[in-house]
Design an enzyme around this catalytic site. Structure first.
Site, short mmCIF file in Angstrom:
data_model
loop_
_atom_site.label_atom_id
_atom_site.label_comp_id
_atom_site.label_asym_id
_atom_site.label_seq_id
_atom_site.Cartn_x
_atom_site.Cartn_y
_atom_site.Cartn_z
N CYS A 147 0.62 -1.36 -0.08
CA CYS A 147 0.34 0.55 0.37
C CYS A 147 0.69 0.73 0.35
O CYS A 147 0.06 2.41 -0.51
CB CYS A 147 -0.72 0.35 1.23
SG CYS A 147 -1.90 -0.88 0.46
N ASP A 148 2.37 1.79 0.23
CA ASP A 148 3.02 2.60 0.63
C ASP A 148 4.54 2.47 0.16
O ASP A 148 5.35 2.32 0.61
CB ASP A 148 3.42 2.78 2.02
CG ASP A 148 2.13 3.70 2.59
OD1 ASP A 148 1.01 4.72 1.36
OD2 ASP A 148 1.60 2.87 3.79
N LEU A 149 4.55 0.97 -1.41
CA LEU A 149 5.52 0.58 -1.78
C LEU A 149 6.32 2.31 -2.29
O LEU A 149 7.05 1.56 -3.59
CB LEU A 149 5.48 -0.26 -2.63
CG LEU A 149 5.91 -1.30 -3.24
CD1 LEU A 149 6.60 -1.61 -1.21
CD2 LEU A 149 6.10 -2.23 -3.81
N TYR A 150 6.76 2.78 -1.83
CA TYR A 150 7.92 3.36 -2.65
C TYR A 150 9.54 3.56 -1.99
O TYR A 150 9.57 2.35 -0.93
CB TYR A 150 7.43 5.13 -1.85
CG TYR A 150 6.10 5.15 -1.78
CD1 TYR A 150 5.86 5.84 -3.49
CD2 TYR A 150 5.18 5.53 -0.61
CE1 TYR A 150 4.27 5.96 -3.47
CE2 TYR A 150 3.98 6.10 -0.48
CZ TYR A 150 3.83 6.20 -1.56
OH TYR A 150 2.46 6.65 -2.00
N HIS A 209 10.87 3.30 1.71
CA HIS A 209 10.50 2.06 2.09
C HIS A 209 11.22 0.87 2.05
O HIS A 209 11.11 -0.39 3.05
CB HIS A 209 8.83 2.02 2.47
CG HIS A 209 8.47 2.80 3.23
ND1 HIS A 209 6.58 2.88 2.51
CD2 HIS A 209 8.25 3.67 4.65
CE1 HIS A 209 6.14 4.59 3.01
NE2 HIS A 209 7.30 4.17 4.49
#
Length: 276
Positions: free
Chosen positions: A169-172, A175
């Site tokens: 969901c926040d795969l930047y 991270h």
């Protein structure tokens, strides 16, 4: 505060159980002080030290009725505590994906409105994010060997996770934390990356296409400014898909077109609003 005491969970090291958390562990943990990174939406994230070691604590105080009802009105069941990240860490470890080492977890109560929960992990203080590591690549590129190895590992982690039905969901790229030793990658042929910030990870029997696109588009857009070439991105597709590149492009053209379109939309929004 009326908390359901029948379902309390407390998983802490024995040395802590017999030492500083022997009495009133929840009271002491929720009174922790340290370097504050986030204090919003009922969650406090901080770095603290105990007996010379550094840790990160995420302390969840419950959603409150307003946020709980807002999520329900949007037809979404809210993520209301540390359980999700606790379970995600265990899932990633089972998949051989390095993440933040789990130290402790606890929950008091079950009502998402007012339950308390926490998770404590080791501080990966010998790491830097891929975002920071790649910031100077456009003017000072890494060795081809290291860049290939990093692309391969990001693709392996992402593909392994998606094939297991997990989405981040926040795969930047911020991270993904890269292990360093004295500021350098110890083994450029086999760098170690840790995937972090797992509180929104979800698992399903099969990953829905829209969540696959969201993860891949987030990765795509967050790497726009680190100097990756078309060849680098094609390498990612091949490793991620575990198939020859020709087959990858022929079998799923709509997927990659959707990822490109969503990634560009993320980037435009980022430029308009700036970092959050």
């Amino acid at each position: 505060m009326n908390l359901d005491q029948t379902s309390d969970i407390l998983e802490i090291p024995d040395s802590w159980r017999q030492g500083w958390l022997k009495e009133k562990p929840f009271v002491k943990l929720f009174a922790l002080e340290g370097k504050l990174y986030r204090h919003k939406d009922g969650r406090r994230t901080l770095q603290f030290e105990h007996e010379g070691k550094s840790y990160f604590a995420k302390l969840h105080h419950g959603l409150g009725w307003r946020r709980f009802l807002k999520s329900l009105f949007r037809l979404k069941w809210p993520i209301s505590g540390a359980e999700n990240e606790w379970q995600a860490i265990k899932l990633l470890e089972a998949l051989d994906i390095p993440t933040t080492p789990l130290v402790a977890y606890g929950r008091r109560g079950t009502n998402p409105v007012n339950k308390q929960s926490f998770i404590i992990t080791k501080d990966l203080d010998n790491c830097t994010s891929l975002e920071d590591f790649g910031r100077e690549w456009p003017v000072k590129p890494p060795s081809p060997e290291l860049k290939r190895a990093l692309i391969n590992e990001v693709a392996r982690i992402t593909g392994t996770m998606h094939r297991a039905g997990l989405n981040h969901c926040d795969l930047y790229i911020c991270h993904f934390l890269l292990e360093l030793e004295n500021g350098r990658v110890l083994n450029p042929k086999s760098p170690i990356l840790h995937l972090i910030d797992l509180h929104r990870v979800r698992q399903r029997r099969q990953l829905p296409r829209r969540w696959q696109i969201k993860d891949l588009a987030a990765l795509h857009f967050s790497s726009f400014e680190i100097g990756l070439t078309r060849r680098d991105r094609l390498r990612f597709l091949k490793i991620y898909s575990q198939a020859p590149l020709r087959k990858v492009l022929a079998d799923n053209p709509q997927l990659w077109q959707a990822v490109e379109k969503r990634g560009q939309a993320f980037y435009r929004e980022f430029k308009r609003r700036g970092p959050r």
